[in-house]
Scaffold this motif. Structure first.
Motif, PDB file in Angstrom:
ATOM      1  N   ASP A 153       0.812  -1.217   0.000  1.00  0.00           N
ATOM      2  CA  ASP A 153       0.000   0.000   0.000  1.00  0.00           C
ATOM      3  C   ASP A 153       0.845   1.267   0.000  1.00  0.00           C
ATOM      4  O   ASP A 153       0.476   2.286   0.594  1.00  0.00           O
ATOM      5  N   VAL A 154       2.001   1.225  -0.656  1.00  0.00           N
ATOM      6  CA  VAL A 154       2.845   2.413  -0.790  1.00  0.00           C
ATOM      7  C   VAL A 154       2.327   3.262  -1.950  1.00  0.00           C
ATOM      8  O   VAL A 154       2.120   2.762  -3.062  1.00  0.00           O
ATOM      9  N   VAL A 155       2.120   4.532  -1.682  1.00  0.00           N
ATOM     10  CA  VAL A 155       1.617   5.449  -2.707  1.00  0.00           C
ATOM     11  C   VAL A 155       2.776   5.889  -3.590  1.00  0.00           C
ATOM     12  O   VAL A 155       3.728   6.517  -3.119  1.00  0.00           O
ATOM     13  N   GLU A 156       2.695   5.568  -4.870  1.00  0.00           N
ATOM     14  CA  GLU A 156       3.740   5.936  -5.830  1.00  0.00           C
ATOM     15  C   GLU A 156       3.347   7.154  -6.663  1.00  0.00           C
ATOM     16  O   GLU A 156       4.205   7.747  -7.328  1.00  0.00           O
ATOM     17  N   GLY A 157       2.070   7.507  -6.638  1.00  0.00           N
ATOM     18  CA  GLY A 157       1.619   8.690  -7.375  1.00  0.00           C
ATOM     19  C   GLY A 157       0.274   9.148  -6.855  1.00  0.00           C
ATOM     20  O   GLY A 157      -0.574   8.326  -6.508  1.00  0.00           O
ATOM     21  N   PHE A 158       0.090  10.463  -6.748  1.00  0.00           N
ATOM     22  CA  PHE A 158      -1.215  11.005  -6.367  1.00  0.00           C
ATOM     23  C   PHE A 158      -1.452  12.335  -7.059  1.00  0.00           C
ATOM     24  O   PHE A 158      -0.523  12.944  -7.622  1.00  0.00           O
ATOM     25  N   TYR A 159      -2.700  12.787  -7.024  1.00  0.00           N
ATOM     26  CA  TYR A 159      -3.056  14.091  -7.565  1.00  0.00           C
ATOM     27  C   TYR A 159      -4.159  14.686  -6.713  1.00  0.00           C
ATOM     28  O   TYR A 159      -4.765  14.002  -5.866  1.00  0.00           O
ATOM     29  N   HIS A 160      -4.408  15.966  -6.913  1.00  0.00           N
ATOM     30  CA  HIS A 160      -5.550  16.614  -6.279  1.00  0.00           C
ATOM     31  C   HIS A 160      -6.620  16.786  -7.350  1.00  0.00           C
ATOM     32  O   HIS A 160      -6.313  17.223  -8.463  1.00  0.00           O
ATOM     33  N   PRO A 161      -7.864  16.452  -7.057  1.00  0.00           N
ATOM     34  CA  PRO A 161      -8.897  16.472  -8.094  1.00  0.00           C
ATOM     35  C   PRO A 161      -9.303  17.864  -8.567  1.00  0.00           C
ATOM     36  O   PRO A 161      -9.924  17.986  -9.610  1.00  0.00           O
ATOM     37  N   VAL A 162      -8.947  18.894  -7.823  1.00  0.00           N
ATOM     38  CA  VAL A 162      -9.322  20.261  -8.207  1.00  0.00           C
ATOM     39  C   VAL A 162      -8.090  21.127  -8.456  1.00  0.00           C
ATOM     40  O   VAL A 162      -7.977  21.794  -9.479  1.00  0.00           O
ATOM     41  N   GLU A 163      -7.151  21.099  -7.534  1.00  0.00           N
ATOM     42  CA  GLU A 163      -5.951  21.917  -7.667  1.00  0.00           C
ATOM     43  C   GLU A 163      -4.920  21.231  -8.563  1.00  0.00           C
ATOM     44  O   GLU A 163      -4.945  20.014  -8.748  1.00  0.00           O
ATOM     45  N   ALA A 164      -4.006  22.027  -9.105  1.00  0.00           N
ATOM     46  CA  ALA A 164      -2.970  21.510 -10.002  1.00  0.00           C
ATOM     47  C   ALA A 164      -1.795  20.985  -9.176  1.00  0.00           C
ATOM     48  O   ALA A 164      -0.722  21.587  -9.105  1.00  0.00           O
ATOM     49  N   ILE A 165      -2.012  19.847  -8.526  1.00  0.00           N
ATOM     50  CA  ILE A 165      -1.006  19.215  -7.675  1.00  0.00           C
ATOM     51  C   ILE A 165      -0.831  17.769  -8.124  1.00  0.00           C
ATOM     52  O   ILE A 165      -1.807  17.021  -8.238  1.00  0.00           O
ATOM     53  N   LEU A 166       0.426  17.376  -8.370  1.00  0.00           N
ATOM     54  CA  LEU A 166       0.748  16.028  -8.818  1.00  0.00           C
ATOM     55  C   LEU A 166       2.009  15.570  -8.113  1.00  0.00           C
ATOM     56  O   LEU A 166       2.992  16.319  -8.043  1.00  0.00           O
ATOM     57  N   GLY A 167       1.998  14.356  -7.573  1.00  0.00           N
ATOM     58  CA  GLY A 167       3.189  13.804  -6.938  1.00  0.00           C
ATOM     59  C   GLY A 167       3.514  12.434  -7.482  1.00  0.00           C
ATOM     60  O   GLY A 167       2.618  11.600  -7.672  1.00  0.00           O
ATOM     61  N   ILE A 168       4.801  12.186  -7.751  1.00  0.00           N
ATOM     62  CA  ILE A 168       5.257  10.854  -8.147  1.00  0.00           C
ATOM     63  C   ILE A 168       6.466  10.497  -7.295  1.00  0.00           C
ATOM     64  O   ILE A 168       7.304  11.347  -6.997  1.00  0.00           O
ATOM     65  N   GLN A 169       6.556   9.223  -6.903  1.00  0.00           N
ATOM     66  CA  GLN A 169       7.626   8.808  -6.004  1.00  0.00           C
ATOM     67  C   GLN A 169       8.904   8.427  -6.748  1.00  0.00           C
ATOM     68  O   GLN A 169       9.992   8.463  -6.182  1.00  0.00           O
ATOM     69  N   TRP A 170       8.799   8.078  -8.021  1.00  0.00           N
ATOM     70  CA  TRP A 170       9.988   7.709  -8.785  1.00  0.00           C
ATOM     71  C   TRP A 170      10.634   8.950  -9.398  1.00  0.00           C
ATOM     72  O   TRP A 170      10.129  10.061  -9.306  1.00  0.00           O
ATOM     73  N   HIS A 171      11.784   8.743 -10.062  1.00  0.00           N
ATOM     74  CA  HIS A 171      12.570   9.827 -10.641  1.00  0.00           C
ATOM     75  C   HIS A 171      12.461   9.806 -12.167  1.00  0.00           C
ATOM     76  O   HIS A 171      13.137   9.010 -12.820  1.00  0.00           O
ATOM     77  N   PRO A 172      11.687  10.677 -12.777  1.00  0.00           N
ATOM     78  CA  PRO A 172      11.592  10.679 -14.235  1.00  0.00           C
ATOM     79  C   PRO A 172      12.884  11.123 -14.911  1.00  0.00           C
ATOM     80  O   PRO A 172      13.130  10.787 -16.074  1.00  0.00           O
ATOM     81  N   GLU A 173      13.707  11.869 -14.190  1.00  0.00           N
ATOM     82  CA  GLU A 173      14.940  12.421 -14.773  1.00  0.00           C
ATOM     83  C   GLU A 173      16.100  11.441 -14.750  1.00  0.00           C
ATOM     84  O   GLU A 173      17.163  11.724 -15.323  1.00  0.00           O
ATOM     85  N   ARG A 174      15.925  10.288 -14.094  1.00  0.00           N
ATOM     86  CA  ARG A 174      16.990   9.297 -13.986  1.00  0.00           C
ATOM     87  C   ARG A 174      16.679   8.066 -14.833  1.00  0.00           C
ATOM     88  O   ARG A 174      15.520   7.819 -15.170  1.00  0.00           O
ATOM     89  N   PRO A 175      17.715   7.278 -15.163  1.00  0.00           N
ATOM     90  CA  PRO A 175      17.471   6.039 -15.913  1.00  0.00           C
ATOM     91  C   PRO A 175      16.567   5.095 -15.139  1.00  0.00           C
ATOM     92  O   PRO A 175      16.532   5.093 -13.908  1.00  0.00           O
ATOM     93  N   GLY A 176      15.839   4.265 -15.885  1.00  0.00           N
ATOM     94  CA  GLY A 176      14.999   3.258 -15.272  1.00  0.00           C
ATOM     95  C   GLY A 176      13.580   3.698 -14.996  1.00  0.00           C
ATOM     96  O   GLY A 176      12.790   2.935 -14.436  1.00  0.00           O
TER      97      GLY A 176
END
Length: 224
Positions: free
Chosen positions: A174-197
């Motif tokens: 039950d680890v959250v790897e991504g979330f958003y807010h349904p109204v506000e422009a808020i997005l979180g991701i736990q991984w690194h898009p800027e790194r390999p893999g």
């Protein structure tokens, strides 16, 4: 597009100087998303952030990686001030790794200091499967499962998710790897898009759309 990015607080070992830094990986990655992006690293100075953001006329903000939440008061308060400014002015905020944890804490959620002991899964320096649990994001990815990189010891679980935040990506335990807010422009991701893999195609579509359109998941359809 002007994007402000928070910086890692480091202590230079020879002279003991406090230094604020951001990885060059971010410059290269965002240039691929859009060559017109201007990346603006912000020093960890909480009392000046709102003025800097206004004077620089930023279009979006990224809360970057490095430092644990609670480790560096100057950085914690700088990011709090930056998020407050973005929410007031309607600017998108993307949280990456530590940044996801910061956004969760600022929304009243909790951050687990040893996510491996809670989830039973190692998250430091590895790759693992993630399940997309929101139809809009499954549509964007074209599949229900992605593989992500993982470089964190702290993390967020479903039970500790901040009020109003909606998970769209989960891993075992039950680890959250991504979330958003349904109204506000808020997005979180736990991984690194800027790194390999990282899931490159998914990240390019996700982050590119978010930075340009904000809370795009409220739209009837997502652009691939």
């Amino acid at each position: 597009m002007r994007i402000a990015i928070s910086t890692r607080r480091m202590i230079e070992p020879v002279h003991g100087e406090a230094r604020d830094a951001v990885s060059e990986d971010w410059y290269r990655y965002l240039h691929v998303i859009s060559p017109e992006i201007v990346l603006l690293p912000l020093l960890n100075a909480p009392d000046r952030v709102a003025r800097w953001a206004s004077d620089l006329e930023i279009d979006a903000a990224i809360l970057s990686n490095g430092n644990d939440w609670g480790e560096c008061t100057a950085r914690d308060e700088t990011e709090r001030a930056l998020v407050d400014w973005c929410r007031t002015c309607g600017r998108p905020v993307l949280g990456v790794c530590r940044g996801l944890q910061v956004l969760n804490a600022l929304r009243g959620g909790t951050v687990e200091t040893d996510i491996a002991s809670v989830s039973g899964q190692d998250h430091g320096g590895t790759r693992h499967d993630v399940t997309l649990c929101s139809p809009q994001f499954v549509e964007l990815a074209g599949r229900e499962h992605i593989v992500v990189n993982s470089y964190h010891d702290q993390g967020v679980t479903i039970s500790g998710l901040g009020p109003g935040l909606v998970p769209f990506a989960l891993s075992d335990g039950d680890v959250v790897e991504g979330f958003y807010h349904p109204v506000e422009a808020i997005l979180g991701i736990q991984w690194h898009p800027e790194r390999p893999g990282a899931p490159y195609d998914f990240d390019m579509a996700l982050i590119g759309a978010f930075l340009k359109r904000g809370a795009f998941w409220s739209q009837p359809e997502l652009e691939r």
